[in-house]
Enzyme design. Sequence first.
Site, short mmCIF file in Angstrom:
data_model
loop_
_atom_site.label_atom_id
_atom_site.label_comp_id
_atom_site.label_asym_id
_atom_site.label_seq_id
_atom_site.Cartn_x
_atom_site.Cartn_y
_atom_site.Cartn_z
N ASP A 104 0.83 -1.20 0.00
CA ASP A 104 0.00 0.00 0.00
C ASP A 104 0.87 1.26 0.00
O ASP A 104 2.10 1.16 0.11
CB ASP A 104 -0.99 0.00 1.18
CG ASP A 104 -0.33 -0.29 2.52
OD1 ASP A 104 0.92 -0.27 2.60
OD2 ASP A 104 -1.05 -0.55 3.49
N ASN A 158 -8.34 -1.14 13.84
CA ASN A 158 -9.74 -1.33 13.45
C ASN A 158 -9.93 -2.55 12.56
O ASN A 158 -10.96 -2.73 11.93
CB ASN A 158 -10.28 -0.07 12.74
CG ASN A 158 -9.47 0.26 11.50
OD1 ASN A 158 -8.53 -0.45 11.15
ND2 ASN A 158 -9.84 1.33 10.81
N HIS A 176 -8.07 -3.27 9.85
CA HIS A 176 -7.77 -3.11 8.42
C HIS A 176 -6.59 -3.98 7.99
O HIS A 176 -5.75 -4.37 8.80
CB HIS A 176 -7.58 -1.64 8.02
CG HIS A 176 -6.30 -0.99 8.46
ND1 HIS A 176 -6.25 0.30 8.92
CD2 HIS A 176 -5.02 -1.43 8.48
CE1 HIS A 176 -5.00 0.62 9.19
NE2 HIS A 176 -4.25 -0.41 8.94
N GLU A 199 -9.97 -0.43 4.67
CA GLU A 199 -10.62 -0.04 5.91
C GLU A 199 -11.93 -0.82 6.09
O GLU A 199 -12.45 -1.39 5.12
CB GLU A 199 -10.90 1.48 5.87
CG GLU A 199 -9.65 2.35 5.78
CD GLU A 199 -8.91 2.50 7.12
OE1 GLU A 199 -8.99 1.60 7.98
OE2 GLU A 199 -8.22 3.53 7.28
C1 GLP Z 1 -0.91 0.59 8.41
C2 GLP Z 1 -0.50 0.00 7.06
C3 GLP Z 1 -0.64 -1.48 7.08
C4 GLP Z 1 -0.06 -2.00 8.37
C5 GLP Z 1 -1.00 -1.64 9.48
C6 GLP Z 1 -0.50 -1.95 10.88
O1 GLP Z 1 -1.88 1.57 8.26
N1 GLP Z 1 -1.22 0.53 5.96
O2 GLP Z 1 0.02 -2.03 5.96
O3 GLP Z 1 0.07 -3.39 8.30
O4 GLP Z 1 -1.44 -0.31 9.36
O5 GLP Z 1 0.44 -1.02 11.29
P1 GLP Z 1 1.25 -1.16 12.62
O6 GLP Z 1 2.14 -2.33 12.44
O7 GLP Z 1 2.03 0.12 12.76
O8 GLP Z 1 0.28 -1.36 13.73
#
Ligand code: GLP
Length: 246
Positions: A67, A136, A138, A143
């Site tokens: 992403d 949440n 995702h 989302e």
């Molecule tokens: C982000 C990214 C995801 C990631 C997730 C978890 O928004 N877009 O690819 O896996 O959220 O992030 P974190 O590891 O900082 O909790």
Amino acid sequence: MRIKINESQELFDQAAAKVIADCIRKKPAATIGLATGHTPKGMYEALVQLYQDNQVDFSMVKVLNLDEYLGVDLNNPGTCMSYLTERFYKHVNLSKSNIHFFNSEADDYEEECRRYDRHIEMVGGIDLLILGIGYNGHLGFNEPGTKFDTTVHVEKLTDITRTANTWSFGEKDKVPTHGITLGMKNIMHAGKLMLMVNGKKKAGILHEAIYGEVTEALPASVVQLHNDLVLVVDADAAAEIDNIGK
Ligand code: GLP
């Protein structure tokens, strides 16, 4: 589903890096999709270490970013591309032409989505996709509410996501409002999924995702339907998981 529970952060990082290294040993020209975030930081360090120890060779590997934020220069240190370049790409022997990434400032985002979809098709699909989970639920930037049949698309980021990702841009107001992401269908079409989850704060959402209803309201719940999922967790995130082991 295979669950690997790790007692320390170091073991968590190493277990995840090993899944990637094993995939490459089995298929040296594998295509691997890569997530960013806090969760896999140590995993990339462990992977670089494996490379430096001659345990893994990326010369034929193809990678693609899961992403990206939209409307920011790719060189902005907050982008997923900067994250992956700094922590991983520039430290290993990946060929530049085998690194596929989003144009965060494309003139036509719809065309950019289709270009990415075509690329995935052209390389014969994703062999291994690394995922984290948002607070949440995702996956990537899918989302809650994202349809399970989506391919690469643009998403409006929720407030929860923008707040959680403030660290990337320093201030919440600087976190872009939109992202571009592999869709739920792209995720489910990957040959193998590795979902990485750590920390107490993720225990609840992880439990819901893997034991609750499979629903578009909780994107990560879709992984229950994948036939080759490896879940790499630490002891804190695993607090609510009862079937230890395997
Ligand atoms: C982000 C990214 C995801 C990631 C997730 C978890 O928004 N877009 O690819 O896996 O959220 O992030 P974190 O590891 O900082 O909790």
